[in-house]
Design a protein around this motif. Structure first.
Motif, PDB file in Angstrom:
ATOM      1  N   HIS A  64       7.757  16.411  23.373  1.00  0.00           N
ATOM      2  CA  HIS A  64       8.341  16.127  22.550  1.00  0.00           C
ATOM      3  C   HIS A  64       7.949  17.854  22.162  1.00  0.00           C
ATOM      4  O   HIS A  64       7.215  17.796  21.947  1.00  0.00           O
ATOM      5  N   GLU A  79       8.652   7.672  16.517  1.00  0.00           N
ATOM      6  CA  GLU A  79       7.375   8.687  15.312  1.00  0.00           C
ATOM      7  C   GLU A  79       7.175   7.343  14.743  1.00  0.00           C
ATOM      8  O   GLU A  79       6.825   7.801  13.340  1.00  0.00           O
ATOM      9  N   TYR A 124       9.779  24.497  13.310  1.00  0.00           N
ATOM     10  CA  TYR A 124       8.288  24.676  13.772  1.00  0.00           C
ATOM     11  C   TYR A 124       8.287  25.934  15.233  1.00  0.00           C
ATOM     12  O   TYR A 124       7.736  25.441  16.135  1.00  0.00           O
ATOM     13  N   GLU A 172       2.173  16.031  20.310  1.00  0.00           N
ATOM     14  CA  GLU A 172       2.064  15.697  18.638  1.00  0.00           C
ATOM     15  C   GLU A 172       2.587  17.374  18.395  1.00  0.00           C
ATOM     16  O   GLU A 172       4.339  17.557  18.580  1.00  0.00           O
ATOM     17  N   ILE A 173       2.280  18.634  19.362  1.00  0.00           N
ATOM     18  CA  ILE A 173       2.712  19.890  18.992  1.00  0.00           C
ATOM     19  C   ILE A 173       2.762  20.782  20.500  1.00  0.00           C
ATOM     20  O   ILE A 173       3.323  21.482  20.312  1.00  0.00           O
ATOM     21  N   TRP A 203       3.695   7.298  15.845  1.00  0.00           N
ATOM     22  CA  TRP A 203       3.217   9.098  15.114  1.00  0.00           C
ATOM     23  C   TRP A 203       1.760   9.252  14.803  1.00  0.00           C
ATOM     24  O   TRP A 203       1.181   9.480  13.900  1.00  0.00           O
ATOM     25  N   HIS A 212       9.423   7.083  10.639  1.00  0.00           N
ATOM     26  CA  HIS A 212       8.917   7.128   9.676  1.00  0.00           C
ATOM     27  C   HIS A 212       9.500   6.503   7.940  1.00  0.00           C
ATOM     28  O   HIS A 212      10.590   6.850   7.352  1.00  0.00           O
ATOM     29  N   GLN A 241      12.704   7.777  14.609  1.00  0.00           N
ATOM     30  CA  GLN A 241      11.439   8.286  14.678  1.00  0.00           C
ATOM     31  C   GLN A 241      11.037   7.177  14.040  1.00  0.00           C
ATOM     32  O   GLN A 241      10.065   7.027  14.204  1.00  0.00           O
ATOM     33  N   TRP A 274      15.231  22.119  18.703  1.00  0.00           N
ATOM     34  CA  TRP A 274      14.373  21.589  17.389  1.00  0.00           C
ATOM     35  C   TRP A 274      14.794  23.112  16.896  1.00  0.00           C
ATOM     36  O   TRP A 274      13.928  24.533  16.824  1.00  0.00           O
ATOM     37  N   ASN A 280      16.849  12.425  19.884  1.00  0.00           N
ATOM     38  CA  ASN A 280      16.251  12.281  18.888  1.00  0.00           C
ATOM     39  C   ASN A 280      16.468  12.137  16.918  1.00  0.00           C
ATOM     40  O   ASN A 280      16.699  13.419  17.376  1.00  0.00           O
ATOM     41  N   GLU A 327      16.364  15.937  16.338  1.00  0.00           N
ATOM     42  CA  GLU A 327      16.950  15.922  14.397  1.00  0.00           C
ATOM     43  C   GLU A 327      18.251  16.926  14.176  1.00  0.00           C
ATOM     44  O   GLU A 327      18.332  18.358  13.916  1.00  0.00           O
ATOM     45  N   TRP A 354       0.126  13.582  10.772  1.00  0.00           N
ATOM     46  CA  TRP A 354       0.540  14.411  10.155  1.00  0.00           C
ATOM     47  C   TRP A 354       1.103  14.348   8.277  1.00  0.00           C
ATOM     48  O   TRP A 354       0.967  15.079   7.986  1.00  0.00           O
TER      49      TRP A 354
HETATM   50  C1  XIL Z   1       4.892  16.762  12.887  1.00  0.00           C
HETATM   51  C2  XIL Z   1       3.381  17.279  13.623  1.00  0.00           C
HETATM   52  O1  XIL Z   1       3.074  15.592  13.103  1.00  0.00           O
HETATM   53  C3  XIL Z   1       2.615  18.402  12.641  1.00  0.00           C
HETATM   54  O2  XIL Z   1       1.208  18.362  13.318  1.00  0.00           O
HETATM   55  C4  XIL Z   1       3.577  19.193  12.797  1.00  0.00           C
HETATM   56  O3  XIL Z   1       3.030  20.500  12.108  1.00  0.00           O
HETATM   57  C5  XIL Z   1       5.274  19.790  12.601  1.00  0.00           C
HETATM   58  O4  XIL Z   1       5.015  18.470  13.169  1.00  0.00           O
HETATM   59  N1  XIL Z   1       9.299  14.366  13.146  1.00  0.00           N
HETATM   60  C6  XIL Z   1       8.895  14.980  13.879  1.00  0.00           C
HETATM   61  C7  XIL Z   1       7.674  15.615  14.453  1.00  0.00           C
HETATM   62  O5  XIL Z   1      10.230  14.885  14.916  1.00  0.00           O
HETATM   63  O6  XIL Z   1       8.375  16.942  15.671  1.00  0.00           O
HETATM   64  C8  XIL Z   1       6.853  16.509  13.384  1.00  0.00           C
HETATM   65  O7  XIL Z   1       5.721  16.360  13.425  1.00  0.00           O
HETATM   66  C9  XIL Z   1       7.567  14.794  12.156  1.00  0.00           C
HETATM   67  C10 XIL Z   1       8.515  14.573  11.406  1.00  0.00           C
END
Ligand code: XIL
Length: 374
Positions: free
Chosen positions: A121, A283, A128, A84-85, A325, A253, A251, A125, A213, A168, A333
């Motif tokens: 992952h 995700e 972060y 995740e991180i 995710w 979402h 992803q 990017w 991704n 991204e 998140w």
């Molecule tokens: C997010 C994590 O879930 C968080 O814990 C962190 O603070 C920030 O990143 N798309 C992505 C992921 O590709 O890397 C992101 O994850 C969420 C959106």
């Protein structure tokens, strides 16, 4: 996975799930069946159809009072887990100097100890990033990219199923040519940063599957269609340059209240697959912040969205991997996003705060039972 449990769902569990699916199909609509938990969990249900199933995993959750429950749902339901991180630049390189692999080592050790496949992952990017990397002059950012991809992938050579090598790459709001996303690596190498990252990745671990991704393509909105067009154009340019990409990560979402046409989106990803790529849904979660009503109503709406999305995209034979995710609401998140519509805990996933299965778990189970085998 608890001892003594078979890797494939028991016949009783499968029959139970089959009966649920048949009943729902008979009514012509998709009430979320209360599927009996298959013996091997969702990962085994998916494996029976040739699909890898899992979720992102955060090692720091193990240190909470609910750590044992958290680990248990992954042993039961996941066949593959994603950092995740732990593998993000901010975690590995908080400051200049040697990489701090403590978090990522712990992640890979958990995967190995529990017989789970592991996804890395993400290597490159825009987000972060520690401040010192954001401040790097282009030449040094380019040098960091060369060093970083090679170092990380050499350390885990042979232990990772796949990596989101670049995450991204598209951002229309940055108003750059081809809607490319701004960032230190684009400034350093232009669009070539993507091809270069994949070339380095292939050399560092030839056995790992390499994934590009992206987010925001699932919606049937002007923004979603713009993302799809820009991403497809980028992918064709990368392919023309011989960029060693094995799979495309969507992803996924999703958000209740957004406009979708999942059949059209499934056609889009099938078109991407026709270019020679596997499709990974990387995700998946369903943001419920715009939903009103009590928990039962919100949970049912979320479950229906999982069911509708998966019912469409799992029909695409090239979809080989599905990872959420996180699995439990408390670890999402989305709990950390703020705003006027986010004043209550998010309920985007398959397990509630007490690690009890929600309707969304049953919706995913039903979709896995209904999907065609690969
Ligand atoms: C997010 C994590 O879930 C968080 O814990 C962190 O603070 C920030 O990143 N798309 C992505 C992921 O590709 O890397 C992101 O994850 C969420 C959106």
């Amino acid at each position: 996975m608890p001892d003594g449990e078979t890797a494939t769902p028991s016949r009783r569990a499968m029959l139970g799930l089959a009966a649920c699916a048949a009943r729902s199909a008979a009514f012509g609509y998709a009430p979320i069946a209360r599927a009996e938990p298959a013996a091997g969990g969702l990962g085994a249900l998916a494996a029976a159809k040739g699909l890898m199933f899992g979720a992102s995993f955060a090692v720091q959750e193990l240190d909470k009072p609910t750590g044992a429950l958290y680990a248990e749902i992954y042993r039961r339901d996941a066949a593959i887990i994603t950092t995740e991180i732990e593998l993000k630049l901010h975690e590995l390189r908080r400051r200049p100097g040697p990489i701090d692999f403590s978090g990522s080592d712990r992640f890979f050790d958990f995967a190995t100890a529990n017989g789970l496949l592991a996804r890395g992952h993400t290597l490159i990017w825009h987000d972060y990033l520690p401040a010192w990397i954001k401040a790097l002059p282009p030449k040094e950012a380019g040098a960091l990219l060369e060093d970083h991809v090679a170092q990380v992938m050499r350390r885990y050579r042979g232990r990772a199923h796949s990596y989101d090598v670049v995450n991204e790459p598209i951002a229309p709001w940055d108003r750059l040519p081809d809607n490319l996303r701004a960032g230190p690596f684009l400034s350093a190498l232009g669009e070539h940063y993507i091809t270069r990252s994949f070339e380095l990745a292939r050399a560092a671990d030839p056995g790992a599957r390499l994934v590009l991704n992206e987010a925001q393509m699932e919606a049937e909105t002007p923004r979603g269609l713009e993302f799809r067009a820009s991403f497809l154009a980028l992918l064709k340019r990368l392919k023309a340059r011989g960029t060693p990409i094995d799979a495309i990560g969507f992803q996924s979402h999703l958000a209740a209240g957004t406009a979708y046409d999942f059949r059209r989106f499934a056609d889009y990803i099938a078109g991407i697959a026709d270019l020679g790529y596997d499709i990974y849904l990387t995700e998946l979660d369903v943001d419920d912040h715009l939903l009103s009503g009590d928990i039962a109503r919100r949970d049912d709406h979320v479950a229906r969205l999982y069911r509708a999305y998966l019912g469409a995209v799992l029909k695409v034979p090239a979809v080989k991997l599905l990872t959420l995710w996180q699995l439990a609401d408390s670890a999402s998140w989305l709990q950390h996003l703020t705003g006027p519509t986010r004043r209550r805990p998010a309920r985007p996933l398959l397990y509630d705060a007490e690690f009890v299965r929600k309707p969304a778990w049953h919706a995913v189970a039903e979709a896995l039972l209904d999907m065609p085998a690969r």
